[in-house]
Motif scaffolding. Sequence first.
Motif, PDB file in Angstrom:
ATOM      1  N   GLN A 112      32.410  52.489  62.116  1.00 42.19           N
ATOM      2  CA  GLN A 112      32.642  52.650  62.961  1.00 42.19           C
ATOM      3  C   GLN A 112      31.108  51.601  63.945  1.00 42.19           C
ATOM      4  OE1 GLN A 112      35.108  55.731  65.072  1.00 42.19           O
ATOM      5  NE2 GLN A 112      36.113  54.400  66.729  1.00 42.19           N
ATOM      6  N   MET A 120      32.660  49.173  60.458  1.00 42.80           N
ATOM      7  CA  MET A 120      33.895  48.760  60.658  1.00 42.80           C
ATOM      8  C   MET A 120      33.175  47.780  62.471  1.00 42.80           C
ATOM      9  SD  MET A 120      35.949  51.737  59.088  1.00 42.80           S
ATOM     10  CE  MET A 120      35.497  52.954  60.324  1.00 42.80           C
ATOM     11  N   CYS A 172      33.396  47.469  65.990  1.00 41.88           N
ATOM     12  CA  CYS A 172      34.485  47.645  66.341  1.00 41.88           C
ATOM     13  C   CYS A 172      33.529  47.067  67.958  1.00 41.88           C
ATOM     14  CB  CYS A 172      34.394  48.499  67.292  1.00 41.88           C
ATOM     15  SG  CYS A 172      34.837  49.604  65.883  1.00 41.88           S
ATOM     16  N   ASN A 177      38.722  42.881  69.433  1.00 42.55           N
ATOM     17  CA  ASN A 177      39.922  43.274  68.488  1.00 42.55           C
ATOM     18  C   ASN A 177      40.035  44.996  69.092  1.00 42.55           C
ATOM     19  OD1 ASN A 177      36.859  45.591  67.608  1.00 42.55           O
ATOM     20  ND2 ASN A 177      37.208  44.345  65.413  1.00 42.55           N
ATOM     21  N   PRO A 194      38.801  48.734  64.262  1.00 37.75           N
ATOM     22  CA  PRO A 194      38.618  48.025  62.908  1.00 37.75           C
ATOM     23  C   PRO A 194      39.346  47.144  62.382  1.00 37.75           C
ATOM     24  CG  PRO A 194      38.046  50.060  62.753  1.00 37.75           C
ATOM     25  CD  PRO A 194      38.606  49.843  63.941  1.00 37.75           C
ATOM     26  N   ASP A 195      39.219  45.646  62.005  1.00 37.71           N
ATOM     27  CA  ASP A 195      39.616  44.980  61.124  1.00 37.71           C
ATOM     28  C   ASP A 195      40.324  45.479  59.673  1.00 37.71           C
ATOM     29  OD1 ASP A 195      41.038  43.447  59.693  1.00 37.71           O
ATOM     30  OD2 ASP A 195      40.304  41.436  60.057  1.00 37.71           O
ATOM     31  N   LEU A 196      41.220  46.147  59.162  1.00 41.13           N
ATOM     32  CA  LEU A 196      41.460  47.063  58.238  1.00 41.13           C
ATOM     33  C   LEU A 196      41.066  46.461  57.199  1.00 41.13           C
ATOM     34  CD1 LEU A 196      42.804  50.626  60.141  1.00 41.13           C
ATOM     35  CD2 LEU A 196      40.302  49.882  59.257  1.00 41.13           C
ATOM     36  N   SER A 197      41.788  45.789  57.043  1.00 42.16           N
ATOM     37  CA  SER A 197      42.748  44.538  56.327  1.00 42.16           C
ATOM     38  C   SER A 197      40.938  44.402  55.571  1.00 42.16           C
ATOM     39  CB  SER A 197      43.112  43.209  56.881  1.00 42.16           C
ATOM     40  OG  SER A 197      42.195  41.928  57.397  1.00 42.16           O
ATOM     41  N   ARG A 198      39.717  43.950  56.556  1.00 42.92           N
ATOM     42  CA  ARG A 198      38.953  43.132  55.650  1.00 42.92           C
ATOM     43  C   ARG A 198      37.591  44.394  55.816  1.00 42.92           C
ATOM     44  NH1 ARG A 198      36.742  38.968  60.299  1.00 42.92           N
ATOM     45  NH2 ARG A 198      34.510  39.271  58.077  1.00 42.92           N
ATOM     46  N   THR A 199      37.662  45.734  55.476  1.00 43.86           N
ATOM     47  CA  THR A 199      37.688  46.862  55.285  1.00 43.86           C
ATOM     48  C   THR A 199      37.592  47.651  54.009  1.00 43.86           C
ATOM     49  OG1 THR A 199      37.815  47.535  57.871  1.00 43.86           O
ATOM     50  CG2 THR A 199      37.020  49.118  56.286  1.00 43.86           C
ATOM     51  N   GLN A 248      47.044  52.320  66.790  1.00 44.43           N
ATOM     52  CA  GLN A 248      46.290  52.074  65.336  1.00 44.43           C
ATOM     53  C   GLN A 248      45.435  53.380  64.904  1.00 44.43           C
ATOM     54  OE1 GLN A 248      44.067  51.583  69.265  1.00 44.43           O
ATOM     55  NE2 GLN A 248      43.696  49.050  68.827  1.00 44.43           N
ATOM     56  N   GLN A 296      48.203  53.171  61.829  1.00 48.59           N
ATOM     57  CA  GLN A 296      47.157  52.496  61.051  1.00 48.59           C
ATOM     58  C   GLN A 296      45.567  52.818  60.113  1.00 48.59           C
ATOM     59  OE1 GLN A 296      46.203  48.019  62.498  1.00 48.59           O
ATOM     60  NE2 GLN A 296      47.375  48.814  64.096  1.00 48.59           N
TER      61      GLN A 296
END
Lengths: 477, 477
Positions: free
Chosen positions: B199, B232, B234, B238, B242-247, B270, B273
């Motif tokens: 993070q 990631m 934070c 958000n 973190p935006d996991l789709s961009r991780t 969260q 996810q």
Amino acid sequence: MATATTAVMSLQVPSSSVRSSASSFLSPSNAPAVFFVPRLFPKNIGSFKISSGRCRGGIRCLLAPEKDSEYCTKVSRNANIAKLQAGYLFPEIGRRKVAHMQKYPDAQVISLGIGDTTEPIPEVITSAMATKAHSLSTIEGYSGYGAEQGDKKLRPAIASTYYDGLGIDEQDIFVSDGAKCDISRLQLLFGSNATIAVQDPSYPAYVDSGVIIGQTGGFQTDVEKYGGIEYMRCSPGNGFFPDLSRTSRTDIIYFCSPNNPTGSSASRNQLTQLVKFARENGSIIVYDSAYAMYISDDSPRTIFEIPGAKEVAIEVSSFSKYAGFTGVRLGWTVIPKELLYSNGFPVAKDFNRIVCTGFNGASNISQAGALACLSAEGLKAMSEVVGFYKENTQIIVNTFTSLGFKVYGGKNAPYVWVHFPGQNSWDVFAEILEKTHVVTTPGSGFGPGGEGFVRVSAFGHRENILEASRRFKQMYK
Amino acid sequence: MATATTAVMSLQVPSSSVRSSASSFLSPSNAPAVFFVPRLFPKNIGSFKISSGRCRGGIRCLLAPEKDSEYCTKVSRNANIAKLQAGYLFPEIGRRKVAHMQKYPDAQVISLGIGDTTEPIPEVITSAMATKAHSLSTIEGYSGYGAEQGDKKLRPAIASTYYDGLGIDEQDIFVSDGAKCDISRLQLLFGSNATIAVQDPSYPAYVDSGVIIGQTGGFQTDVEKYGGIEYMRCSPGNGFFPDLSRTSRTDIIYFCSPNNPTGSSASRNQLTQLVKFARENGSIIVYDSAYAMYISDDSPRTIFEIPGAKEVAIEVSSFSKYAGFTGVRLGWTVIPKELLYSNGFPVAKDFNRIVCTGFNGASNISQAGALACLSAEGLKAMSEVVGFYKENTQIIVNTFTSLGFKVYGGKNAPYVWVHFPGQNSWDVFAEILEKTHVVTTPGSGFGPGGEGFVRVSAFGHRENILEASRRFKQMYK
């Protein structure tokens, strides 16, 4: 990778535990322990078993100890750890002891294997720890994080007690939770590119932690050595001091004196040679002096008695074997400010960064105990504890000598190194255990140079030492 | 190599020390401290100085802090450690505090910087430790080496107290001398080839210990990040998740909740996810739950509340912030037996080998204290300590809110994350210290994502928290 190609075996180890839960962990009741063939150990300790399965994640699991349908991550096992042969030596000894006790539930098993202290800690020391503990529940006495390098009274006390007049000051002392823990932190300090030399035989933490950090090649089963390590043979033939003229240069030279396991201590002349060798090669000696208080003769108590050592040596030490602190956990490491890397950067500054990043200092209660160890009364009490174990050592030496064995060590260390020429150490270990219910440590567990020897520890209650001696005399009469 | 090409500077830091002797170590009176330009820190903290000399060994010393004629070994400095930027964050904060106290010797400096506990340990816990200490001086009560994995009563007590009904049993618990120490041991476990995500901002031990083991590239001054680490972000935008789709996928994902430094905690949704993300990627989450007892709402107290986490997560935790054990040192790590490497080998078996090789267990006295923490009376006492710090937190939150600041955290954690949009964290830190004599922590010390924030710790005596609040109100009125 070893995991893909090496046969694995299921050790038939009981799941209950006496001293260490290592045994039960390594063989939980619902999952057979899986090891690679441990070449350092005898070959008749279990049956072969290979299990495999397909992970739900779609990855083929080469080893699936529990079920065939396990989920596996995609994280590769650390290949360095996979190089290790079987478990760490002393938990393995513990497992053998447990197995023996299960086989002979009525036997009075005596443990002279793991070098674990048995005598109570002197009251002057435990009282100081109890007082510290109580003080932590008061506003005035409470303290939080301590300095990562150690208590500000303890560092000078260690410097003045053990290094007086040798140019070591409090800034050079790093207080730790034990010598073994600092050896692991030293690996982080030097990193995977450092080359290492060890006495052969030697305390297994040097080699094993070097393997873990990646300083070595794989285990070579023909010679029972890891690739890339310089093994410095120490045997009766060379007075347990390596032939430095035949020793290759390495970055790091581990040297333990008084030695675990051989019990021998290096003389001033020998250590002078060692320091000269290190200076000529630009090597760093990691000197383990954890048994220095056991020295009876004029062998140096610290490497820093040798002129020139400060520029080439680190020393690790501990209260474990002086004050019975094996469970309390308190040691120290000396890194002189004069010790410099090839680019002139002080080694101590990087070690300071290591302890600040990965360690928060030893327990403040243990440190209060250490400070009491170094009081006049504490030093006297410790020397009585050491004296007691030295009497034990003499009993063991006399016993084996009277039985016609060649014995080494014992004079300056709490270990007796008994020679069984031509015999396999693990066989001797097993035979002694079977016939006398006494646990020792097989010499080859300390490296190939220990083959044909057994280490007998002098840590024990007096009645147990005497009883073990009676049984040895019965067995070998 | 950085040492050869980077300008070095001499920090003008006083040599005396209040809390930590780190400061005096890093700047001994006879040797000016030498650092590389610390990009994370402001640029006006010292004068440049480059020293060099020729070693007696014939090697050119690029840095020779003491004399021009030093002996240098031929051992190369560990290039990974050389990548680190300046010192570890919290000792640096300590040095700033000391410097300030020397500048204003009459000021009443209040430390809300390092998250160090201040309130006494409940007597039920210290009494247990004192009793244990005393018992060690009796034949019956003495014990030596404990199990490396922890006391056989403590492991099940931790499992049943914090993981009841979650499928975590005592075999999965490894008792340690603290969460930070175990994070370092986890680096040894995974080795230098593992890839990591953190993070941003995050507790600096994850990144720094990853740098030391060699998991990262060099520090990239333009983005103030180490190469090879997935940061990631934070932020308030958000919800600090973190935006996991961009991780990008990494082997290891460090995740701290309730979070240090932002004080936010992840919700069940969260964390679900996060676990799903880890499972899809075959990653291992290293979940830091050291502040779980500070949770007021229904956020999960442990990652193992999330179904499927056992196959993809490790959890580290500690008694430090519950019982004031920052100096006593006692934590634990949970590695479920279900967590497997890609080849099916259990991660816990390798971690067991790490602790057996490089650790001898936490102090038996600290472990006795931990057992008392988990008694009915101990749990009640700990929750009172936590409750006290949570009241402090509320005072700080109210103070900054009343002054018109946007504040985050504080509800489920002892940290308040105050937003100073568009300002440099270190400038804000310095201004607060200069004007109020209150030590905070600059957000950018936790990573570039912390820029523009300051962390205020709620660990302090009540009168100090109230006094700090008065001063903040005076400064920002």
